[in-house]
Design a protein around this motif. Structure first.
Motif, PDB file in Angstrom:
ATOM      1  N   GLU B 165     -38.180 -47.253 -16.000  1.00 23.40           N
ATOM      2  CA  GLU B 165     -37.223 -47.257 -17.083  1.00 23.40           C
ATOM      3  C   GLU B 165     -35.617 -46.871 -16.564  1.00 23.40           C
ATOM      4  O   GLU B 165     -34.936 -47.254 -17.258  1.00 23.40           O
ATOM      5  CB  GLU B 165     -37.843 -46.509 -18.183  1.00 23.40           C
ATOM      6  CG  GLU B 165     -39.162 -46.882 -18.978  1.00 23.40           C
ATOM      7  CD  GLU B 165     -39.678 -45.829 -19.864  1.00 23.40           C
ATOM      8  OE1 GLU B 165     -38.625 -45.131 -20.460  1.00 23.40           O
ATOM      9  OE2 GLU B 165     -40.802 -45.916 -19.940  1.00 23.40           O
ATOM     10  N   VAL B 166     -35.744 -46.050 -15.520  1.00 21.79           N
ATOM     11  CA  VAL B 166     -34.419 -45.489 -15.210  1.00 21.79           C
ATOM     12  C   VAL B 166     -34.032 -45.993 -13.918  1.00 21.79           C
ATOM     13  O   VAL B 166     -32.960 -46.794 -13.748  1.00 21.79           O
ATOM     14  CB  VAL B 166     -34.441 -43.924 -15.077  1.00 21.79           C
ATOM     15  CG1 VAL B 166     -33.047 -43.447 -14.778  1.00 21.79           C
ATOM     16  CG2 VAL B 166     -34.818 -43.355 -16.429  1.00 21.79           C
ATOM     17  N   GLU B 167     -34.599 -45.899 -12.729  1.00 28.87           N
ATOM     18  CA  GLU B 167     -34.249 -46.461 -11.452  1.00 28.87           C
ATOM     19  C   GLU B 167     -34.615 -48.070 -11.254  1.00 28.87           C
ATOM     20  O   GLU B 167     -33.947 -48.831 -10.821  1.00 28.87           O
ATOM     21  CB  GLU B 167     -35.022 -45.671 -10.192  1.00 28.87           C
ATOM     22  CG  GLU B 167     -34.961 -46.148  -9.062  1.00 28.87           C
ATOM     23  CD  GLU B 167     -33.431 -46.129  -8.466  1.00 28.87           C
ATOM     24  OE1 GLU B 167     -32.445 -45.879  -9.382  1.00 28.87           O
ATOM     25  OE2 GLU B 167     -33.397 -46.069  -7.177  1.00 28.87           O
ATOM     26  N   SER B 195     -40.182 -51.272  -2.533  1.00 26.63           N
ATOM     27  CA  SER B 195     -38.907 -51.400  -3.270  1.00 26.63           C
ATOM     28  C   SER B 195     -38.075 -49.979  -3.392  1.00 26.63           C
ATOM     29  O   SER B 195     -37.109 -49.964  -3.909  1.00 26.63           O
ATOM     30  CB  SER B 195     -38.981 -52.282  -4.352  1.00 26.63           C
ATOM     31  OG  SER B 195     -39.864 -51.561  -5.471  1.00 26.63           O
ATOM     32  N   CYS B 196     -38.905 -49.059  -3.012  1.00 23.58           N
ATOM     33  CA  CYS B 196     -38.355 -47.746  -3.354  1.00 23.58           C
ATOM     34  C   CYS B 196     -36.972 -47.413  -2.667  1.00 23.58           C
ATOM     35  O   CYS B 196     -36.880 -47.597  -1.582  1.00 23.58           O
ATOM     36  CB  CYS B 196     -39.337 -46.455  -2.703  1.00 23.58           C
ATOM     37  SG  CYS B 196     -38.674 -44.938  -2.881  1.00 23.58           S
ATOM     38  N   GLU B 197     -36.023 -46.846  -3.252  1.00 27.05           N
ATOM     39  CA  GLU B 197     -34.889 -46.523  -2.928  1.00 27.05           C
ATOM     40  C   GLU B 197     -34.631 -44.961  -2.276  1.00 27.05           C
ATOM     41  O   GLU B 197     -33.401 -44.509  -2.263  1.00 27.05           O
ATOM     42  CB  GLU B 197     -33.586 -46.973  -3.816  1.00 27.05           C
ATOM     43  CG  GLU B 197     -33.687 -48.528  -4.077  1.00 27.05           C
ATOM     44  CD  GLU B 197     -32.673 -49.100  -5.116  1.00 27.05           C
ATOM     45  OE1 GLU B 197     -32.011 -48.103  -5.709  1.00 27.05           O
ATOM     46  OE2 GLU B 197     -32.689 -50.287  -5.367  1.00 27.05           O
ATOM     47  N   LEU B 198     -35.596 -44.410  -2.598  1.00 32.24           N
ATOM     48  CA  LEU B 198     -35.618 -42.942  -2.073  1.00 32.24           C
ATOM     49  C   LEU B 198     -34.762 -41.984  -2.991  1.00 32.24           C
ATOM     50  O   LEU B 198     -34.070 -41.202  -2.504  1.00 32.24           O
ATOM     51  CB  LEU B 198     -35.414 -42.621  -0.641  1.00 32.24           C
ATOM     52  CG  LEU B 198     -36.607 -43.392   0.327  1.00 32.24           C
ATOM     53  CD1 LEU B 198     -36.165 -42.991   1.633  1.00 32.24           C
ATOM     54  CD2 LEU B 198     -37.865 -42.453  -0.068  1.00 32.24           C
ATOM     55  N   CYS B 199     -34.737 -42.293  -4.393  1.00 35.57           N
ATOM     56  CA  CYS B 199     -33.762 -41.574  -5.223  1.00 35.57           C
ATOM     57  C   CYS B 199     -34.367 -40.148  -5.272  1.00 35.57           C
ATOM     58  O   CYS B 199     -33.585 -39.438  -5.679  1.00 35.57           O
ATOM     59  CB  CYS B 199     -33.242 -42.417  -6.499  1.00 35.57           C
ATOM     60  SG  CYS B 199     -34.574 -42.589  -7.704  1.00 35.57           S
ATOM     61  N   GLY B 200     -35.435 -40.156  -5.568  1.00 34.83           N
ATOM     62  CA  GLY B 200     -36.193 -38.890  -5.571  1.00 34.83           C
ATOM     63  C   GLY B 200     -36.330 -38.363  -7.001  1.00 34.83           C
ATOM     64  O   GLY B 200     -36.672 -37.284  -7.227  1.00 34.83           O
ATOM     65  N   GLY B 201     -36.045 -39.290  -8.135  1.00 35.34           N
ATOM     66  CA  GLY B 201     -36.120 -39.058  -9.708  1.00 35.34           C
ATOM     67  C   GLY B 201     -37.648 -38.870  -9.987  1.00 35.34           C
ATOM     68  O   GLY B 201     -37.699 -38.014 -10.660  1.00 35.34           O
ATOM     69  N   CYS B 202     -38.516 -39.442  -8.944  1.00 38.09           N
ATOM     70  CA  CYS B 202     -39.940 -38.896  -9.330  1.00 38.09           C
ATOM     71  C   CYS B 202     -40.437 -37.389  -9.009  1.00 38.09           C
ATOM     72  O   CYS B 202     -40.790 -36.971  -9.920  1.00 38.09           O
ATOM     73  CB  CYS B 202     -40.917 -39.940  -8.625  1.00 38.09           C
ATOM     74  SG  CYS B 202     -40.364 -39.771  -6.774  1.00 38.09           S
ATOM     75  N   ILE B 203     -39.676 -36.968  -8.042  1.00 34.80           N
ATOM     76  CA  ILE B 203     -39.747 -35.566  -7.703  1.00 34.80           C
ATOM     77  C   ILE B 203     -39.061 -34.885  -8.920  1.00 34.80           C
ATOM     78  O   ILE B 203     -39.373 -33.741  -9.203  1.00 34.80           O
ATOM     79  CB  ILE B 203     -39.031 -35.135  -6.432  1.00 34.80           C
ATOM     80  CG1 ILE B 203     -39.677 -35.870  -5.167  1.00 34.80           C
ATOM     81  CG2 ILE B 203     -38.882 -33.733  -6.244  1.00 34.80           C
ATOM     82  CD1 ILE B 203     -38.882 -35.525  -3.972  1.00 34.80           C
ATOM     83  N   ASP B 204     -37.882 -35.061  -9.297  1.00 38.12           N
ATOM     84  CA  ASP B 204     -37.317 -34.424 -10.382  1.00 38.12           C
ATOM     85  C   ASP B 204     -38.130 -34.272 -11.796  1.00 38.12           C
ATOM     86  O   ASP B 204     -37.811 -33.298 -12.265  1.00 38.12           O
ATOM     87  CB  ASP B 204     -35.807 -35.160 -10.543  1.00 38.12           C
ATOM     88  CG  ASP B 204     -35.051 -34.584 -11.758  1.00 38.12           C
ATOM     89  OD1 ASP B 204     -35.079 -33.153 -11.883  1.00 38.12           O
ATOM     90  OD2 ASP B 204     -34.549 -35.281 -12.528  1.00 38.12           O
ATOM     91  N   THR B 205     -38.629 -35.492 -11.865  1.00 35.45           N
ATOM     92  CA  THR B 205     -39.489 -35.517 -13.333  1.00 35.45           C
ATOM     93  C   THR B 205     -40.658 -34.886 -13.334  1.00 35.45           C
ATOM     94  O   THR B 205     -41.231 -34.610 -14.152  1.00 35.45           O
ATOM     95  CB  THR B 205     -39.320 -37.067 -13.901  1.00 35.45           C
ATOM     96  OG1 THR B 205     -39.548 -37.070 -15.316  1.00 35.45           O
ATOM     97  CG2 THR B 205     -40.159 -37.944 -13.194  1.00 35.45           C
ATOM     98  N   CYS B 206     -41.129 -35.057 -12.157  1.00 43.53           N
ATOM     99  CA  CYS B 206     -42.920 -34.520 -12.029  1.00 43.53           C
ATOM    100  C   CYS B 206     -42.992 -33.125 -12.566  1.00 43.53           C
ATOM    101  O   CYS B 206     -42.282 -32.033 -12.147  1.00 43.53           O
ATOM    102  CB  CYS B 206     -43.301 -34.622 -10.515  1.00 43.53           C
ATOM    103  SG  CYS B 206     -44.913 -33.921 -10.335  1.00 43.53           S
ATOM    104  N   PRO B 207     -43.845 -32.802 -13.587  1.00 44.85           N
ATOM    105  CA  PRO B 207     -43.755 -31.422 -14.195  1.00 44.85           C
ATOM    106  C   PRO B 207     -44.681 -30.634 -13.564  1.00 44.85           C
ATOM    107  O   PRO B 207     -44.645 -29.379 -13.652  1.00 44.85           O
ATOM    108  CB  PRO B 207     -44.549 -31.895 -15.365  1.00 44.85           C
ATOM    109  CG  PRO B 207     -45.332 -33.098 -15.204  1.00 44.85           C
ATOM    110  CD  PRO B 207     -44.777 -33.782 -14.044  1.00 44.85           C
TER     111      PRO B 207
END
Lengths: 549, 363
Positions: B165-167, B195-207
């Motif tokens: 939804e975001v990246e 296709s990962c761009e290594l933005c690291g948003g997954c790390i940021d959002t992981c609870p």
């Protein structure tokens, strides 16, 4: 940007022209993708099939350097279809009859010929832009880095004003500035044309004001712009340089020629965080603090002034640039005030520049969203979008533009048109990103994007090394048949010192802005014999010195 | 319906906006409702069931993250509802049965914190037998930034929804069935080959810290001395970021970059690969640490600041005297701060009487 980043996700239409947004401005690219997922329409105009085209409703893959044809043909369609905003034109602009008369010659059949785009597609894009209320245009260096860059921008401005997409919350003409503080550098007065806050350097009243504030006499004429300074270095008229935070021998066009001039300089001060190509010729090297080691402000692309805060000490005896500059001025005999911190310097800027008068470090510390200039008083909330009450300068002037081809077109000897730009994984001359492992894992060496048929014609395969030559120099890179460039075009990133593309580029500049034509020059490709290739993975990456893997 | 009206949460009036979810209105009023799968940037998923509340007129507990507010709604959270509290005690215990626990029996702390641990500390947890969940990571993943620890994953799908939804690159997805469900990629390839761009948003959002940054994985949140909010030094978007400073071998270093909370800054908590990960240059061994001047042997030699400044000032002055101010050029930098650019223009104009000052802002 005339408008703001947070508006993007609520747009209904975006025209992105000459901006590889997802790679060069990833977070704005994210906002555009969010808007797209919410139903906004997206048209991308770019000679290359950039990532953003995968999200676009329409990709206008025009021939390089033909933007004026595309934009003016769109403008003519809007006139012919009677979709102009007559009220806006009447109230807020001047020069409309002249523009209208000149646009008559930009007819669709010839536009199709010039740009390589089907007439119907140009027509559809024009109608959609003109008839959508929340419609904004975004551009970057694909528009400006041409010898006719100013014409490109004037043409876009004409399009925006004739449709009344200015001075409203969701619209405008938005230049996405490339570097962290490229806006702020000009805002601060590091430009020959202005003192801080865009106050004309040619205006005697402005000069008098700064002579009083700075307690000294100041030059009566404007100076040379960057392109002209570099010309002066090459011609031997500029004899000494003070270079802060730039590797001119990587970043400026036609570096082979420039390097000869730099060698002949009588004196060169270089101030930076890493040694680089320019340091090789420096008489003095000043070690500077990086952004994590100092205080100050950066101004981003939507005119947002935001704080930079010190987190750690600089290494060794490195010092913040502010301190170095102030000490240097005093050593040179000028009584620079003894600023206690960057906030005090900002206060001096605010006291001299009305458009920043309401901004201070204290206020920024209370404002996580930053403050967008103009902000004229401590009570002024800042300006999310410009020209709300009509164009800031009074009347918006339509500027007549005509097509001028790029300076260096492909010919038999140099049959390919080279454009240069950024990839997501690196930043400019790469001194920072080539020192990180993941960015190097993603893109570890310079690649040249080549069209499949062109590669076949030269007997080149994906991954082959090739020598790229222009009239000014030659470098090597690895062939990437990316499926993104048009036939006859090649594209290279600018980040690799081993493959310094500005040995190839032409130092033709826009006559008004001095911006160099990085986007079009003619090159040839020469296959490199096997065995003559060398791995060009940078040596700069190390495992983290203390933290280990 | 009016745009703004009042609902009642735990007996207190709370202002609500038409169309928003109960959780948002409660959060704005400072009411704490636990949640794992909620992120303001994402569409509500109702996946983790942690935020269930009692709503008058509803037979079952309902997810406050996905239940719209309505005028005069009466909501009870764990503060006032035994039923909600009992639900939470059981649910958090079920999560913990399928989670890596520390010696005290709490969900382990990670360098990225662990929301499940915080929630468990608020509950009366039950001791359940561990679940046999053969959830897999991607053993062949060589990317140097993003690590997936499957034993900490609660399958809330924040990471995969963010990626969609975001990246909008859809590099990761929920894959597998039942207890084998995991965060996968196409063909379970490493992130570098997707296709990962290594933005690291997954790390940021992981609870829960199932997704963490590899680089300083051993440095836990309590070892971070301070977080310094600053502006990214790469492109012109002006993303806000928090530099995490910790002592490494007695020296303060930037060991991590984290995002500000969503909704607070211009980047809405998002960062790209460069902003989030490419900070190694700060403490790189190649940094210039001493002033240097070129001596008659043609080489640069380290000298004191006083000597370097004097040498530099004399050098520029000499050229100015010999050839006039127009023979000087001052190249400022779009990489430096506004204050520094101002001083460079002042040095050129006031100290050396030349208008030849420009930055790489020419484009």
């Amino acid at each position: 940007m005339s408008n703001s980043i947070p508006e993007i996700r609520d747009l209904d239409f975006m025209l992105v022209i000459g901006s590889n947004t997802t790679e060069a401005h990833p977070i704005i690219g994210m906002e555009m993708k969010i808007a797209r997922q919410r139903g906004a329409r997206l048209i991308v105009a770019d000679p290359r099939k950039i990532w953003l085209t995968e999200y676009a409703d329409l990709h206008l893959q025009l021939k390089p350097g033909t933007d004026v044809w595309l934009i003016n043909a769109m403008a003519k369609v809007i006139i012919d279809e009677d979709l102009v905003d007559k009220d806006f034109i009447k109230t807020h602009t001047e020069g409309w009859p002249e523009l209208k008369a000149n646009l008559a010659k930009f007819n669709l059949p010839e536009a199709e010929q010039a740009t390589g785009l089907p007439a119907e597609v140009i027509r559809a894009a024009a109608i959609e832009y003109a008839t959508t209320r929340k419609a904004a245009i975004y551009y970057t260096l694909g528009i400006t880095e041409h010898a006719h860059g100013s014409d490109n921008i004037f043409s876009l401005a004409n399009l925006v004003m004739m449709t009344g997409h200015l001075g409203v919350r969701h619209g405008g003409l938005n230049s996405l500035r490339g570097q962290n503080n490229v806006q702020g550098a000009t805002d601060a007065g590091a430009t020959p044309l202005y003192y801080t806050g865009f106050q004309s350097a040619e205006d005697p009243a402005v000069r008098a004001k700064f002579e009083k504030a700075w307690a000294t006499d100041l030059p009566a004429t404007i100076g040379l712009n960057l392109n002209a300074i570099m010309e002066g270095v090459k011609e031997g008229n500029v004899k000494a340089l003070y270079v802060m935070g730039e590797d001119i021998l990587i970043s400026e066009p036609n570096t082979n020629h420039l390097e000869k001039g730099v060698k002949e300089l009588e004196f060169l001060i270089h101030q930076d965080i890493f040694m680089n190509e320019t340091t090789k010729y420096a008489s003095v090297v000043f070690p500077a603090a990086c952004f994590a080691e100092k205080d100050g402000v950066f101004t981003n692309t939507d005119r947002r002034v935001q704080r930079v805060r010190k987190a750690v000490n600089p290494p060794g005896n490195a010092r913040p640039d502010c301190q170095i500059l102030a000490d240097f001025a005093r050593a040179s005999g000028y009584a620079m005030p003894d600023y206690k911190d960057a906030g005090e310097i900002y206060a001096e800027i605010a006291s001299l520049a009305p458009r920043f008068a309401g901004i201070s470090h204290e206020r920024l510390d209370r404002t996580p969203m930053g403050i967008q200039w103009p902000c004229t008083s401590p009570e002024h909330e800042g300006t999310a979008y410009m020209h709300k009450d009509g164009p800031v300068k009074g009347k918006g002037t339509f500027v007549v533009t005509n097509f001028r081809p790029s300076v260096e077109m492909p010919n038999r000897e140099y049959p390919f048109s080279l454009a240069t730009g950024r990839v997501l994984y690196h930043y400019n001359s790469g001194t920072q990103t080539r020192r990180d492992s993941g960015t190097m894992d993603k893109v570890g060496e310079c690649q040249i994007e080549v069209h499949e048929e062109d590669a076949a014609g030269l007997g080149l395969k994906d991954g082959d090394m090739v020598k790229i030559v222009s009239r000014r120099g030659g470098i090597k890179a690895r062939v990437w048949i990316s499926g993104r460039v048009q036939k006859g075009c090649v594209w290279m990133p600018l980040h690799f010192v081993d493959a310094a593309i500005n040995k190839l580029t032409i130092d033709a500049g826009d006559p008004l802005a001095g911006t160099a034509e990085y986007k079009v020059c003619a090159v040839n490709l020469l296959p490199v014999k096997p065995g003559a290739e060398r791995a060009e993975r940078s040596e700069l990456v190390e495992s983290r010195p203390v933290l280990g893997a | 319906m009016a745009d703004t009206f009042t609902i009642t949460v735990d007996g207190k009036p709370v202002e609500a906006h038409a169309g928003e979810m109960v959780l948002r209105a409660a959060q704005r009023a400072g009411v704490h409702i636990p949640t794992l799968c909620d992120d303001k940037r994402l569409e509500p998923a109702g996946a983790c069931r942690a935020c269930l509340v009692e709503i008058d007129g509803q037979r079952r507990l309902q997810p406050s993250c996905a239940w719209k507010v309505a005028p005069n709604q009466n909501i009870k959270t764990q503060e006032t509802s035994k039923r909600v509290q009992r639900h939470q005690d059981v649910l958090v215990s079920l999560y913990m049965a399928d989670h890596k626990l520390d010696d005290e029996g709490l969900p382990v702390e990670t360098c990225n914190g662990n929301g499940l641990r915080e929630w468990a500390q608020e509950c009366q947890t039950l001791s359940l037998d561990p679940v046999e969940a053969p959830r897999a990571a991607r053993p062949g993943d060589k990317n140097p930034y993003i690590t997936f620890q499957p034993e900490l994953c609660v399958l809330c799908a924040r990471c995969t929804r963010y990626c969609d939804e975001v990246e909008a690159v859809n590099a990761i997805t929920l894959t597998g069935r039942g207890s084998e469900t995991t965060i996968g990629t196409a063909g379970m390839r490493g992130l570098l080959d997707t296709s990962c761009e290594l933005c690291g948003g997954c790390i940021d959002t992981c609870p829960t810290g199932a997704l963490v940054e590899q680089k300083a994985i051993e440095i836990l949140p309590h070892q971070i001395e301070r977080k310094v909010r600053t502006t990214c030094n790469y492109c012109g978007v002006g993303c806000q970021m928090d530099l995490n400073v910790a002592k490494v071998d007695g020296i303060e270093q930037v060991v991590r970059v984290t995002s500000p909370p969503p909704g607070e800054t211009v980047n809405d908590g998002n960062l790209c690969i460069k902003g989030r990960f490419a900070y190694d240059f700060i403490h790189h061994k190649d940094r210039i640490t001493e002033p240097m001047i070129r001596k008659p042997d043609g080489k640069l030699h380290g000298v004191s600041w006083d000597e370097a400044l004097k040498f530099a000032a004399e050098g520029m002055k000499k050229v100015q005297q010999r050839h006039g101010p127009k023979a000087l050029g001052f190249i400022s930098s779009a990489r430096c701060t506004g204050e520094e650019n101002y001083l460079m223009s002042k040095v050129a104009r006031a100290a050396f009487k030349t208008g030849n000052v420009h930055s790489c802002a020419a484009t």
